[in-house]
Design a protein around this motif. Structure first.
Motif, PDB file in Angstrom:
ATOM      1  N   MET A 186       0.844  -1.206   0.000  1.00 24.35           N
ATOM      2  CA  MET A 186       0.000   0.000   0.000  1.00 24.35           C
ATOM      3  C   MET A 186       0.872   1.246   0.000  1.00 24.35           C
ATOM      4  O   MET A 186       1.891   1.303   0.684  1.00 24.35           O
ATOM      5  CB  MET A 186      -0.914   0.013   1.238  1.00 24.35           C
ATOM      6  N   THR A 187       0.484   2.228  -0.776  1.00 26.45           N
ATOM      7  CA  THR A 187       1.200   3.503  -0.798  1.00 26.45           C
ATOM      8  C   THR A 187       1.144   4.163   0.575  1.00 26.45           C
ATOM      9  O   THR A 187       0.118   4.109   1.253  1.00 26.45           O
ATOM     10  CB  THR A 187       0.575   4.434  -1.840  1.00 26.45           C
ATOM     11  N   ALA A 188       2.247   4.771   0.984  1.00 24.50           N
ATOM     12  CA  ALA A 188       2.298   5.429   2.286  1.00 24.50           C
ATOM     13  C   ALA A 188       1.309   6.592   2.318  1.00 24.50           C
ATOM     14  O   ALA A 188       1.133   7.312   1.338  1.00 24.50           O
ATOM     15  CB  ALA A 188       3.708   5.918   2.568  1.00 24.50           C
ATOM     16  N   ILE A 189       0.664   6.773   3.464  1.00 28.76           N
ATOM     17  CA  ILE A 189      -0.267   7.878   3.672  1.00 28.76           C
ATOM     18  C   ILE A 189       0.186   8.677   4.883  1.00 28.76           C
ATOM     19  O   ILE A 189       0.913   8.166   5.743  1.00 28.76           O
ATOM     20  CB  ILE A 189      -1.714   7.371   3.878  1.00 28.76           C
ATOM     21  N   PRO A 190      -0.220   9.944   4.987  1.00 29.29           N
ATOM     22  CA  PRO A 190       0.193  10.770   6.133  1.00 29.29           C
ATOM     23  C   PRO A 190      -0.316  10.198   7.455  1.00 29.29           C
ATOM     24  O   PRO A 190      -1.414   9.621   7.521  1.00 29.29           O
ATOM     25  CB  PRO A 190      -0.440  12.126   5.835  1.00 29.29           C
ATOM     26  N   GLN A 238      -5.410  14.518  -2.103  1.00 32.97           N
ATOM     27  CA  GLN A 238      -4.295  13.615  -1.845  1.00 32.97           C
ATOM     28  C   GLN A 238      -4.745  12.191  -1.539  1.00 32.97           C
ATOM     29  O   GLN A 238      -3.916  11.298  -1.358  1.00 32.97           O
ATOM     30  CB  GLN A 238      -3.445  14.148  -0.693  1.00 32.97           C
ATOM     31  N   ALA A 239      -6.044  11.940  -1.482  1.00 35.41           N
ATOM     32  CA  ALA A 239      -6.542  10.603  -1.171  1.00 35.41           C
ATOM     33  C   ALA A 239      -6.129   9.606  -2.248  1.00 35.41           C
ATOM     34  O   ALA A 239      -6.012   9.941  -3.434  1.00 35.41           O
ATOM     35  CB  ALA A 239      -8.062  10.628  -1.046  1.00 35.41           C
ATOM     36  N   LEU A 240      -5.908   8.375  -1.834  1.00 33.85           N
ATOM     37  CA  LEU A 240      -5.518   7.332  -2.766  1.00 33.85           C
ATOM     38  C   LEU A 240      -6.684   6.936  -3.669  1.00 33.85           C
ATOM     39  O   LEU A 240      -7.850   7.050  -3.298  1.00 33.85           O
ATOM     40  CB  LEU A 240      -5.049   6.095  -1.991  1.00 33.85           C
ATOM     41  N   LEU A 267      -8.769   6.511   0.630  1.00 36.34           N
ATOM     42  CA  LEU A 267      -7.970   6.495   1.855  1.00 36.34           C
ATOM     43  C   LEU A 267      -7.063   7.714   1.877  1.00 36.34           C
ATOM     44  O   LEU A 267      -6.244   7.914   0.971  1.00 36.34           O
ATOM     45  CB  LEU A 267      -7.151   5.214   1.950  1.00 36.34           C
ATOM     46  N   LEU A 268      -7.195   8.537   2.915  1.00 34.23           N
ATOM     47  CA  LEU A 268      -6.517   9.839   2.961  1.00 34.23           C
ATOM     48  C   LEU A 268      -5.358   9.867   3.944  1.00 34.23           C
ATOM     49  O   LEU A 268      -4.270  10.353   3.625  1.00 34.23           O
ATOM     50  CB  LEU A 268      -7.524  10.924   3.320  1.00 34.23           C
ATOM     51  N   CYS A 269      -5.571   9.377   5.156  1.00 45.77           N
ATOM     52  CA  CYS A 269      -4.546   9.469   6.189  1.00 45.77           C
ATOM     53  C   CYS A 269      -4.926   8.549   7.341  1.00 45.77           C
ATOM     54  O   CYS A 269      -5.990   7.913   7.331  1.00 45.77           O
ATOM     55  CB  CYS A 269      -4.385  10.907   6.683  1.00 45.77           C
ATOM     56  N   ALA A 270      -4.062   8.468   8.325  1.00 50.64           N
ATOM     57  CA  ALA A 270      -4.280   7.629   9.502  1.00 50.64           C
ATOM     58  C   ALA A 270      -3.868   8.403  10.744  1.00 50.64           C
ATOM     59  O   ALA A 270      -3.158   9.411  10.668  1.00 50.64           O
ATOM     60  CB  ALA A 270      -3.490   6.328   9.389  1.00 50.64           C
ATOM     61  N   GLY A 271      -4.315   7.897  11.900  1.00 45.33           N
ATOM     62  CA  GLY A 271      -3.910   8.509  13.157  1.00 45.33           C
ATOM     63  C   GLY A 271      -4.926   9.505  13.681  1.00 45.33           C
ATOM     64  O   GLY A 271      -6.109   9.455  13.345  1.00 45.33           O
TER      65      GLY A 271
END
Length: 239
Positions: free
Chosen positions: A1-5, A18-20, A26-30
């Motif tokens: 999977m491509t890295a996300i912020p 910037q979403a995949l 899928l935009l970011c995590a955390g």
């Protein structure tokens, strides 16, 4: 999977663009599930969706699955069911119970993304008057419902359930009719599935969805969340 912020607690969300594409949106995590974070997300067309074994994942899919309440029309068979079945409808009578049933507890603890953490987070929004539940009753028994958030003239549907035939369909139809009466512009369903599309959901481009949010999300909300007394009769009428 491509890295996300990865979001720290105070970090802003990255731009939707910037979403995949895969996985779609899928935009970011955390981050966290505080009321402030959730409200910031929904105002930007972003929502959390993750399993208990994952970090918090944030999504903004393209296209977006929505209903337009002013255009919504229940199917002929559902209108007949409503006319011939003694039902009652309510807002916010048992929010936590609706979320519990939406989590599909009969299928086991891993059957749904609606974890205890999510129930707690959205219950906080409910206490603030932002998240709402819709309940359908038959002979004083809860048979179906759904929950979501209301911001301005936008409703963000999260999940629905049925304990008897047509329970969730009646909830969706009654809510769309009431939202239309209140001049709501859109009901977000996030991601398409065959069931939603069979009920009349539409797909729109993310940019159009975000434009609608920008134009409608700051309108005053209804003073009281109560269904019109004849809302089911309205739904059951022929077009």
């Amino acid at each position: 999977m491509t890295a996300i912020p990865w979001l720290e607690v105070d970090d802003p969300f990255p731009p939707n663009a910037q979403a995949l594409r895969r996985p779609n949106g899928l935009l970011c995590a955390g981050g966290d599930l505080s009321p402030q974070r959730l409200l910031a997300a929904y105002r930007q067309g972003i929502f959390p969706w993750f399993s208990e074994s994952e970090p918090i994942l944030w999504w903004t899919p393209n296209p977006r699955c929505v209903f337009f309440p002013q255009q919504y029309q229940a199917s002929r068979s559902l209108r007949k069911f409503i006319r011939n079945t003694p039902l009652a409808v309510s807002f916010d009578q048992c929010f936590a119970q609706v979320m519990h049933y939406c989590s599909r507890p009969h299928l086991g603890p891993d059957a749904s993304w609606i974890s205890p953490e999510m129930i707690e987070a959205y219950s906080q929004l409910h206490a603030l008057g932002i998240a709402h539940s819709i309940e359908i009753w038959q002979e004083q028994e809860l048979i179906g419902g759904l929950y979501g958030l209301a911001l301005g003239r936008c409703f963000f549907g999260e999940s629905m359930f049925s304990l008897r035939s047509n329970g969730s369909k009646v909830a969706l139809s009654a809510l769309n009719r009431q939202l239309a009466n209140w001049q709501f512009v859109i009901m977000d369903c996030q991601v398409e599935n065959p069931h939603l599309m069979s009920l009349g959901a539409q797909l729109i481009e993310r940019e159009r969805f975000l434009t609608i949010l920008e134009e409608e999300i700051d309108h005053p909300a209804p003073a009281q969340w109560q269904f019109d007394p004849d809302i089911l009769a309205q739904v059951g009428q022929a077009p």
